[in-house]
Design a protein around this motif. Structure first.
Motif, PDB file in Angstrom:
ATOM      1  N   ASN A 181       0.806  -1.219   0.000  1.00  0.00           N
ATOM      2  CA  ASN A 181       0.000   0.000   0.000  1.00  0.00           C
ATOM      3  C   ASN A 181       0.843   1.275   0.000  1.00  0.00           C
ATOM      4  O   ASN A 181       0.294   2.368   0.135  1.00  0.00           O
ATOM      5  CB  ASN A 181      -0.961  -0.002   1.192  1.00  0.00           C
ATOM      6  N   ARG A 182       2.133   1.133  -0.191  1.00  0.00           N
ATOM      7  CA  ARG A 182       3.029   2.301  -0.219  1.00  0.00           C
ATOM      8  C   ARG A 182       2.717   3.149  -1.452  1.00  0.00           C
ATOM      9  O   ARG A 182       2.725   2.662  -2.577  1.00  0.00           O
ATOM     10  CB  ARG A 182       4.472   1.824  -0.262  1.00  0.00           C
ATOM     11  N   ALA A 183       2.426   4.398  -1.221  1.00  0.00           N
ATOM     12  CA  ALA A 183       2.100   5.313  -2.312  1.00  0.00           C
ATOM     13  C   ALA A 183       3.329   6.126  -2.700  1.00  0.00           C
ATOM     14  O   ALA A 183       4.171   6.424  -1.863  1.00  0.00           O
ATOM     15  CB  ALA A 183       0.978   6.249  -1.886  1.00  0.00           C
ATOM     16  N   ASP A 184       3.408   6.464  -3.982  1.00  0.00           N
ATOM     17  CA  ASP A 184       4.488   7.338  -4.423  1.00  0.00           C
ATOM     18  C   ASP A 184       4.142   8.781  -4.050  1.00  0.00           C
ATOM     19  O   ASP A 184       3.151   9.035  -3.352  1.00  0.00           O
ATOM     20  CB  ASP A 184       4.779   7.156  -5.915  1.00  0.00           C
ATOM     21  N   SER A 185       4.917   9.729  -4.510  1.00  0.00           N
ATOM     22  CA  SER A 185       4.717  11.126  -4.122  1.00  0.00           C
ATOM     23  C   SER A 185       3.379  11.695  -4.588  1.00  0.00           C
ATOM     24  O   SER A 185       2.915  12.699  -4.058  1.00  0.00           O
ATOM     25  CB  SER A 185       5.860  11.994  -4.650  1.00  0.00           C
ATOM     26  N   GLY A 186       2.725  11.039  -5.543  1.00  0.00           N
ATOM     27  CA  GLY A 186       1.414  11.487  -6.013  1.00  0.00           C
ATOM     28  C   GLY A 186       0.258  10.662  -5.475  1.00  0.00           C
ATOM     29  O   GLY A 186      -0.884  10.853  -5.864  1.00  0.00           O
ATOM     30  N   GLY A 187       0.564   9.731  -4.578  1.00  0.00           N
ATOM     31  CA  GLY A 187      -0.478   8.881  -4.010  1.00  0.00           C
ATOM     32  C   GLY A 187      -0.760   7.631  -4.819  1.00  0.00           C
ATOM     33  O   GLY A 187      -1.687   6.878  -4.511  1.00  0.00           O
ATOM     34  N   VAL A 188       0.028   7.379  -5.851  1.00  0.00           N
ATOM     35  CA  VAL A 188      -0.176   6.219  -6.722  1.00  0.00           C
ATOM     36  C   VAL A 188       0.464   4.995  -6.080  1.00  0.00           C
ATOM     37  O   VAL A 188       1.628   5.019  -5.683  1.00  0.00           O
ATOM     38  CB  VAL A 188       0.438   6.480  -8.119  1.00  0.00           C
ATOM     39  N   THR A 189      -0.310   3.910  -5.988  1.00  0.00           N
ATOM     40  CA  THR A 189       0.195   2.656  -5.440  1.00  0.00           C
ATOM     41  C   THR A 189       0.523   1.682  -6.576  1.00  0.00           C
ATOM     42  O   THR A 189       0.188   1.923  -7.740  1.00  0.00           O
ATOM     43  CB  THR A 189      -0.851   2.003  -4.514  1.00  0.00           C
ATOM     44  N   ALA A 190       1.129   0.576  -6.205  1.00  0.00           N
ATOM     45  CA  ALA A 190       1.425  -0.470  -7.184  1.00  0.00           C
ATOM     46  C   ALA A 190       0.132  -0.970  -7.832  1.00  0.00           C
ATOM     47  O   ALA A 190       0.111  -1.274  -9.028  1.00  0.00           O
ATOM     48  CB  ALA A 190       2.180  -1.621  -6.519  1.00  0.00           C
ATOM     49  N   LEU A 191      -0.945  -1.034  -7.071  1.00  0.00           N
ATOM     50  CA  LEU A 191      -2.224  -1.495  -7.619  1.00  0.00           C
ATOM     51  C   LEU A 191      -2.743  -0.541  -8.688  1.00  0.00           C
ATOM     52  O   LEU A 191      -3.268  -0.985  -9.715  1.00  0.00           O
ATOM     53  CB  LEU A 191      -3.255  -1.674  -6.504  1.00  0.00           C
ATOM     54  N   HIS A 192      -2.607   0.761  -8.484  1.00  0.00           N
ATOM     55  CA  HIS A 192      -2.994   1.735  -9.511  1.00  0.00           C
ATOM     56  C   HIS A 192      -2.269   1.418 -10.829  1.00  0.00           C
ATOM     57  O   HIS A 192      -2.880   1.400 -11.900  1.00  0.00           O
ATOM     58  CB  HIS A 192      -2.614   3.166  -9.101  1.00  0.00           C
TER      59      HIS A 192
END
Length: 132
Positions: free
Chosen positions: A49-60
């Motif tokens: 569930n770790r999000a990148d700097s824009g809130g995008v996760t691996a699932l996205h």
């Protein structure tokens, strides 16, 4: 090992799991999650569930690119199907819209199978992002 698999790049704060999911490398994703603890452990749950700097996760990313096997794996590892992106999502993802869930990303990518998987696993079809 768990600390190593959760390291992020300095540009977008993405992990190796983000890259594996975006490329559809389900075996790599499985190994990374196992290295973080696997099978829904606390460390694995944080990584998935770790999000990148824009809130995008691996699932996205897996959903956007139509990697159904990765979508299944990530959800099995407790990925949040309702995780929204942040208002500052970096391009080219910004066009999908702030507050977008993995289902928005799958739909934006035209990935019907990923949409079906996400809905069957609890994604909210009525969730609205900043684009309505």
């Amino acid at each position: 090992l768990a600390e190593q698999v959760s390291k992020v790049d300095s540009l977008s704060s993405r992990t190796a799991l983000h890259l594996a999911a975006a490329g559809g490398h389900v075996k790599c994703a499985r190994l990374l999650l196992a290295g973080a603890g696997g099978n829904g452990s606390n460390a694995s749950s944080k990584l998935v569930n770790r999000a990148d700097s824009g809130g995008v996760t691996a699932l996205h990313l897996a959903a956007l690119h139509g990697h159904a096997d990765c979508v299944h794996l990530l959800i099995d590892e407790r990925a949040d199907v309702a995780a929204p992106t942040l208002p500052c999502a970096a391009s080219p993802m910004a066009s999908i819209g702030a507050g977008s869930t993995p289902l928005h990303y799958a739909a934006a990518g035209g990935e019907v199978k990923c949409c079906q998987i996400l809905v069957s696993r609890g994604a909210d079809r009525t969730a609205v992002n900043c684009n309505g």
